[in-house]
Scaffold this active site. Structure first.
Site, PDB file in Angstrom:
ATOM      1  N   GLU A 178      -7.291   1.918 -13.343  1.00 14.81           N
ATOM      2  CA  GLU A 178      -6.694   3.121 -12.744  1.00 14.81           C
ATOM      3  C   GLU A 178      -5.445   3.560 -13.501  1.00 14.81           C
ATOM      4  O   GLU A 178      -5.256   4.750 -13.789  1.00 14.81           O
ATOM      5  CB  GLU A 178      -6.357   2.862 -11.268  1.00 14.81           C
ATOM      6  CG  GLU A 178      -7.600   2.772 -10.402  1.00 14.81           C
ATOM      7  CD  GLU A 178      -7.322   2.344  -8.972  1.00 14.81           C
ATOM      8  OE1 GLU A 178      -8.180   2.576  -8.117  1.00 14.81           O
ATOM      9  OE2 GLU A 178      -6.257   1.746  -8.702  1.00 14.81           O
TER      10      GLU A 178
ATOM     11  N   LYS B 216      -0.062   5.353  -5.982  1.00 11.38           N
ATOM     12  CA  LYS B 216      -1.059   5.394  -7.060  1.00 11.38           C
ATOM     13  C   LYS B 216      -1.920   6.641  -6.954  1.00 11.38           C
ATOM     14  O   LYS B 216      -2.137   7.349  -7.929  1.00 11.38           O
ATOM     15  CB  LYS B 216      -1.942   4.150  -6.983  1.00 11.38           C
ATOM     16  CG  LYS B 216      -3.063   4.176  -7.985  1.00 11.38           C
ATOM     17  CD  LYS B 216      -4.155   3.223  -7.612  1.00 11.38           C
ATOM     18  CE  LYS B 216      -4.971   3.701  -6.437  1.00 11.38           C
ATOM     19  NZ  LYS B 216      -5.882   2.657  -5.947  1.00 11.38           N
TER      20      LYS B 216
ATOM     21  N   GLU C 239     -26.312  14.882  -3.457  1.00 12.45           N
ATOM     22  CA  GLU C 239     -27.670  15.126  -2.949  1.00 12.45           C
ATOM     23  C   GLU C 239     -28.700  14.212  -3.612  1.00 12.45           C
ATOM     24  O   GLU C 239     -29.719  13.869  -3.040  1.00 12.45           O
ATOM     25  CB  GLU C 239     -28.072  16.596  -3.111  1.00 12.45           C
ATOM     26  CG  GLU C 239     -28.267  17.074  -4.529  1.00 12.45           C
ATOM     27  CD  GLU C 239     -28.675  18.552  -4.589  1.00 12.45           C
ATOM     28  OE1 GLU C 239     -29.741  18.896  -4.058  1.00 12.45           O
ATOM     29  OE2 GLU C 239     -27.918  19.347  -5.177  1.00 12.45           O
TER      30      GLU C 239
ATOM     31  N   CYS D 268      -1.608   1.690  -3.019  1.00 17.06           N
ATOM     32  CA  CYS D 268      -2.599   2.764  -2.849  1.00 17.06           C
ATOM     33  C   CYS D 268      -2.006   4.176  -2.832  1.00 17.06           C
ATOM     34  O   CYS D 268      -2.485   5.057  -3.543  1.00 17.06           O
ATOM     35  CB  CYS D 268      -3.348   2.593  -1.527  1.00 17.06           C
ATOM     36  SG  CYS D 268      -3.424   0.938  -0.863  1.00 17.06           S
TER      37      CYS D 268
ATOM     38  N   CYS E  72       0.831  -1.209   0.000  1.00 18.21           N
ATOM     39  CA  CYS E  72       0.000   0.000   0.000  1.00 18.21           C
ATOM     40  C   CYS E  72       0.863   1.255   0.000  1.00 18.21           C
ATOM     41  O   CYS E  72       0.648   2.165  -0.807  1.00 18.21           O
ATOM     42  CB  CYS E  72      -0.929  -0.013   1.212  1.00 18.21           C
ATOM     43  SG  CYS E  72      -1.858   1.500   1.396  1.00 18.21           S
TER      44      CYS E  72
ATOM     45  N   HIS F 109     -27.281  21.139  -1.050  1.00 17.62           N
ATOM     46  CA  HIS F 109     -27.435  21.666  -2.402  1.00 17.62           C
ATOM     47  C   HIS F 109     -26.471  22.823  -2.649  1.00 17.62           C
ATOM     48  O   HIS F 109     -26.244  23.625  -1.738  1.00 17.62           O
ATOM     49  CB  HIS F 109     -28.882  22.162  -2.567  1.00 17.62           C
ATOM     50  CG  HIS F 109     -29.187  22.627  -3.940  1.00 17.62           C
ATOM     51  ND1 HIS F 109     -29.297  21.763  -5.012  1.00 17.62           N
ATOM     52  CD2 HIS F 109     -29.383  23.874  -4.425  1.00 17.62           C
ATOM     53  CE1 HIS F 109     -29.575  22.475  -6.095  1.00 17.62           C
ATOM     54  NE2 HIS F 109     -29.628  23.750  -5.767  1.00 17.62           N
TER      55      HIS F 109
ATOM     56  N   TYR G  59      -9.423  -3.200 -11.120  1.00 13.50           N
ATOM     57  CA  TYR G  59      -9.325  -1.783 -10.779  1.00 13.50           C
ATOM     58  C   TYR G  59      -7.921  -1.244 -11.005  1.00 13.50           C
ATOM     59  O   TYR G  59      -7.752  -0.094 -11.402  1.00 13.50           O
ATOM     60  CB  TYR G  59      -9.823  -1.532  -9.346  1.00 13.50           C
ATOM     61  CG  TYR G  59      -8.885  -1.928  -8.222  1.00 13.50           C
ATOM     62  CD1 TYR G  59      -8.033  -0.990  -7.653  1.00 13.50           C
ATOM     63  CD2 TYR G  59      -8.854  -3.215  -7.719  1.00 13.50           C
ATOM     64  CE1 TYR G  59      -7.172  -1.341  -6.622  1.00 13.50           C
ATOM     65  CE2 TYR G  59      -8.008  -3.574  -6.692  1.00 13.50           C
ATOM     66  CZ  TYR G  59      -7.169  -2.634  -6.148  1.00 13.50           C
ATOM     67  OH  TYR G  59      -6.315  -2.983  -5.140  1.00 13.50           O
TER      68      TYR G  59
HETATM   69  C1  LIG Z   1      -1.155  -0.781  -7.603  1.00  9.33           C
HETATM   70  C2  LIG Z   1      -1.982  -1.099  -6.392  1.00  9.33           C
HETATM   71  C3  LIG Z   1      -2.944  -0.222  -5.974  1.00  9.33           C
HETATM   72  C4  LIG Z   1      -3.712  -0.495  -4.852  1.00  9.33           C
HETATM   73  N1  LIG Z   1      -4.657   0.411  -4.480  1.00  9.33           N
HETATM   74  C5  LIG Z   1      -5.404   0.182  -3.378  1.00  9.33           C
HETATM   75  C6  LIG Z   1      -6.354   1.145  -2.942  1.00  9.33           C
HETATM   76  O1  LIG Z   1      -6.518   2.189  -3.560  1.00  9.33           O
HETATM   77  N2  LIG Z   1      -7.057   0.885  -1.812  1.00  9.33           N
HETATM   78  C7  LIG Z   1      -6.891  -0.271  -1.093  1.00  9.33           C
HETATM   79  O2  LIG Z   1      -7.538  -0.454  -0.063  1.00  9.33           O
HETATM   80  N3  LIG Z   1      -6.003  -1.220  -1.511  1.00  9.33           N
HETATM   81  C8  LIG Z   1      -5.252  -1.015  -2.620  1.00  9.33           C
HETATM   82  N4  LIG Z   1      -4.326  -1.942  -3.018  1.00  9.33           N
HETATM   83  C9  LIG Z   1      -4.247  -3.226  -2.273  1.00  9.33           C
HETATM   84  C10 LIG Z   1      -3.429  -3.068  -0.987  1.00  9.33           C
HETATM   85  O3  LIG Z   1      -2.166  -2.535  -1.296  1.00  9.33           O
HETATM   86  C11 LIG Z   1      -3.291  -4.424  -0.311  1.00  9.33           C
HETATM   87  O4  LIG Z   1      -4.587  -4.962  -0.093  1.00  9.33           O
HETATM   88  C12 LIG Z   1      -2.581  -4.327   1.027  1.00  9.33           C
HETATM   89  O5  LIG Z   1      -1.308  -3.768   0.880  1.00  9.33           O
HETATM   90  C13 LIG Z   1      -2.482  -5.714   1.671  1.00  9.33           C
HETATM   91  O6  LIG Z   1      -1.731  -5.639   2.863  1.00  9.33           O
HETATM   92  P1  LIG Z   1      -0.957  -6.924   3.382  1.00  9.33           P
HETATM   93  O7  LIG Z   1      -0.441  -6.563   4.725  1.00  9.33           O
HETATM   94  O8  LIG Z   1      -1.797  -8.121   3.259  1.00  9.33           O
HETATM   95  O9  LIG Z   1       0.255  -7.144   2.363  1.00  9.33           O
HETATM   96  P2  LIG Z   1       1.365  -6.169   1.812  1.00  9.33           P
HETATM   97  O10 LIG Z   1       1.063  -4.756   2.074  1.00  9.33           O
HETATM   98  O11 LIG Z   1       1.569  -6.580   0.398  1.00  9.33           O
HETATM   99  O12 LIG Z   1       2.651  -6.544   2.661  1.00  9.33           O
HETATM  100  C14 LIG Z   1       3.280  -7.784   2.563  1.00  9.33           C
HETATM  101  C15 LIG Z   1       4.764  -7.577   2.860  1.00  9.33           C
HETATM  102  O13 LIG Z   1       5.372  -8.837   3.109  1.00  9.33           O
HETATM  103  C16 LIG Z   1       6.681  -8.804   2.609  1.00  9.33           C
HETATM  104  N5  LIG Z   1       7.106 -10.205   2.486  1.00  9.33           N
HETATM  105  C17 LIG Z   1       6.579 -11.161   1.669  1.00  9.33           C
HETATM  106  N6  LIG Z   1       7.157 -12.354   1.917  1.00  9.33           N
HETATM  107  C18 LIG Z   1       8.059 -12.150   2.909  1.00  9.33           C
HETATM  108  C19 LIG Z   1       8.958 -13.021   3.599  1.00  9.33           C
HETATM  109  N7  LIG Z   1       9.011 -14.337   3.353  1.00  9.33           N
HETATM  110  N8  LIG Z   1       9.753 -12.489   4.540  1.00  9.33           N
HETATM  111  C20 LIG Z   1       9.709 -11.147   4.825  1.00  9.33           C
HETATM  112  N9  LIG Z   1       8.873 -10.300   4.204  1.00  9.33           N
HETATM  113  C21 LIG Z   1       8.045 -10.800   3.260  1.00  9.33           C
HETATM  114  C22 LIG Z   1       6.561  -8.027   1.324  1.00  9.33           C
HETATM  115  O14 LIG Z   1       7.802  -7.455   0.935  1.00  9.33           O
HETATM  116  C23 LIG Z   1       5.533  -6.963   1.700  1.00  9.33           C
HETATM  117  O15 LIG Z   1       6.137  -5.764   2.134  1.00  9.33           O
HETATM  118  C24 LIG Z   1      -3.518  -1.695  -4.118  1.00  9.33           C
HETATM  119  C25 LIG Z   1      -2.543  -2.601  -4.544  1.00  9.33           C
HETATM  120  C26 LIG Z   1      -1.782  -2.310  -5.660  1.00  9.33           C
HETATM  121  C27 LIG Z   1      -0.735  -3.272  -6.107  1.00  9.33           C
END
Ligand SMILES: Cc1cc2nc3c(=O)[nH]c(=O)nc-3n(C[C@H](O)[C@H](O)[C@H](O)COP(=O)(O)OP(=O)(O)OC[C@H]3O[C@@H](n4cnc5c(N)ncnc54)[C@H](O)[C@@H]3O)c2cc1C
Length: 461
Positions: free
Chosen positions: A184, A51, A443, A48, A43, A438, A180
């Protein structure tokens, strides 16, 4: 010596992992978080936040165009991509530092390393070789862009990860995908001045959204000059000197300076020893969890995109928080995944919550649809050829609002507030009793009085 080095090992420092680590430490747990790339996760670093910054940048071109109708004269504004990317990177670095500081302040140990399971209670930190034993493990490894099928020339294709750091703005770009993220990025590049072709194999973009929204947004994007081609896919990408030729399955070809795929984000479940820990996967490809995010191994939990439930940042954060309260706060908390509001930061934006018209018709005996389309006030002077779509899906028996679907400027902001009403179980009568603000576009959500369509199962039978 303690049986475990830490009470909680969090694998992944993204939205879900960071929240869980901080809250668990606040409950008194000894916590370590391992992050292999950058603290903040998708994110903050390549989702997010960056973006939305690009979305803001892309919308200035519209503002410039619209200004003339309001009496402004602008002398051919110019755009510099490297400036935007450098400023975006500075903000991302600031956020990463803020996340790191918050974790440190909470007493969480941060390991800048990939973590892999050695057994269900121990992970190896690959950067240092250290083995850490943990009473509990939280898997929050997120998801990653799908590389797409093994077509000729796939090595030339970029994903959203690379799109954030291109050395220059592509003059022409082909984006493949209907999600999306694809939509986007198509709108971002179009707003910044690229010639955009959006290719999607399905019949229309934004599968899963209300059909009126899908049709309306596509029309609006096409009016902005985005070439949307559906029912086909990229079969091969050929490099020709400095640009690319994408050959589509139907025989057509598109010339572009960049080809980007946004074909979904499968959960990150491979390569860090889930088998060794005996953590089971669900049919959706994510880690199998119960309502408390507990996996098939009782002391291992998983939250966020890696569980492939609702893949959005606020959901991952809520799941991470609920996990910490459940395991370390003595307050078992299950996350409610119903009526999650969502936005698409396209141009114009989409905001949605609850059931689509089709979903409501499949589940409810009587469904009333309220729908309006109109030219927003601003467009009357700017001359912009655009319309707003507002739609309510109402249970015809109980009068409860089941869904709301918006295509309009600031639809994301609108749906956040409207979501409270839907979550509280608002009825159409509640909306009717609400005074309008308004003149606004929103609205109309409280002034629609006439049913546009009504479905009754009895009448159909
Ligand atoms: C381009 C884009 C736009 C988005 N826009 C939106 C939006 O507008 N609104 C919204 O709500 N969501 C959006 N999302 C989705 C949102 O980013 C994810 O839903 C959210 O980040 C999920 O969080 P998470 O903690 O599950 O995983 P992540 O945030 O992906 O974090 C996982 C982390 O784990 C780390 N990792 C993985 N494996 C290992 C390992 N074995 N050891 C150590 N570290 C590891 C990775 O490096 C990463 O940093 C978007 C996603 C993308 C790609």
């Amino acid at each position: 010596m303690a049986a475990h080095d830490v009470d909680l090992m969090v694998i992944g420092g993204g939205s879900g992992g960071v929240r869980a680590a901080r809250v668990a430490a606040g409950h008194g747990a000894r916590v370590m978080i391992a992050e292999e790339y950058r603290v903040g996760g998708t994110c903050v670093i390549r989702g997010c936040v960056p973006k939305k910054l690009l979305v803001y940048a892309s919308r200035f071109s519209l503002d410039f165009e619209e200004a003339a109708g309001f009496g402004w004269t602008l002398h051919s504004p110019t755009f510099d991509w490297p400036t935007l990317i450098a400023n975006k990177d500075r903000e991302i670095a600031r956020l990463e530092a803020a996340y790191t500081a918050t974790l440190e302040k909470a007493g969480v140990a941060i390991a800048k390393s990939r973590a892999v399971f050695e057994d269900s209670h121990a992970v190896r930190l690959l950067a240092t070789g250290e083995r850490v034993r943990a009473a509990h493990v939280l898997i929050a490894t997120g998801a990653a862009p799908h590389a797409g099928p093994a077509i000729p020339g796939r090595e030339h294709v970029i994903s959203s990860n690379e799109a954030f750091n291109l050395p220059e703005l592509p003059r022409r770009i082909l984006v493949q995908g209907g999600s999306y993220i694809a939509v986007e990025f198509a709108c971002i590049f179009a707003g910044l001045g690229s010639k955009v072709t959006l290719v999607y194999r399905g019949e229309n973009i934004l599968r899963g959204f209300d059909d009126d929204v899908r049709g309306h947004l596509r029309e609006q994007m096409e009016k902005r000059g985005i070439h949307v081609i559906t029912g086909t896919k990229v079969a091969a990408v050929e490099k020709i000197k400095t640009h690319f030729c994408a050959h589509l399955s139907g025989g057509m070809s598109v010339t572009a300076d960049r080809v980007m795929f946004a074909l979904g984000r499968p959960p990150n479940v491979y390569g860090f020893g889930l088998d060794t820990a005996e953590v089971k996967l669900a049919d959706n490809g994510g880690i199998k969890v119960d309502e408390y995010s507990r996996t098939s191994v009782p002391h291992i939990y998983a939250v966020g995109d890696v569980t492939n439930r609702v893949n959005l940042t606020p959901v991952a954060i809520r799941e991470g928080h609920a996990f910490a309260d459940t395991v370390f706060g003595g307050k078992p908390t299950a996350v409610d995944h119903t009526n999650v509001p969502t936005a698409v930061f396209s141009e114009p934006e989409v905001g949605a919550i609850g059931l689509t018209e089709a979903q409501a018709r499949a589940r409810f005996a009587k469904v009333d649809i309220y729908r309006t389309m109109f030219r927003p006030l601003k467009a009357t002077l700017s001359g912009r050829d655009t319309t707003v779509l507002l739609k309510l899906v109402v249970d015809g028996v109980t009068d409860r609002v089941l869904g709301c679907h918006i295509v309009a400027p600031d639809a994301g902001e609108m749906i956040q507030l409207f979501a409270i009403a839907v979550k509280m179980g608002a009825t159409k009568a509640d909306l009717d009793a609400t005074m309008a603000v308004h003149p606004t576009s929103a609205e109309e959500l409280v002034t629609m009085r006439t049913v546009s369509r009504s479905y009754s199962r009895e009448a159909a039978e």
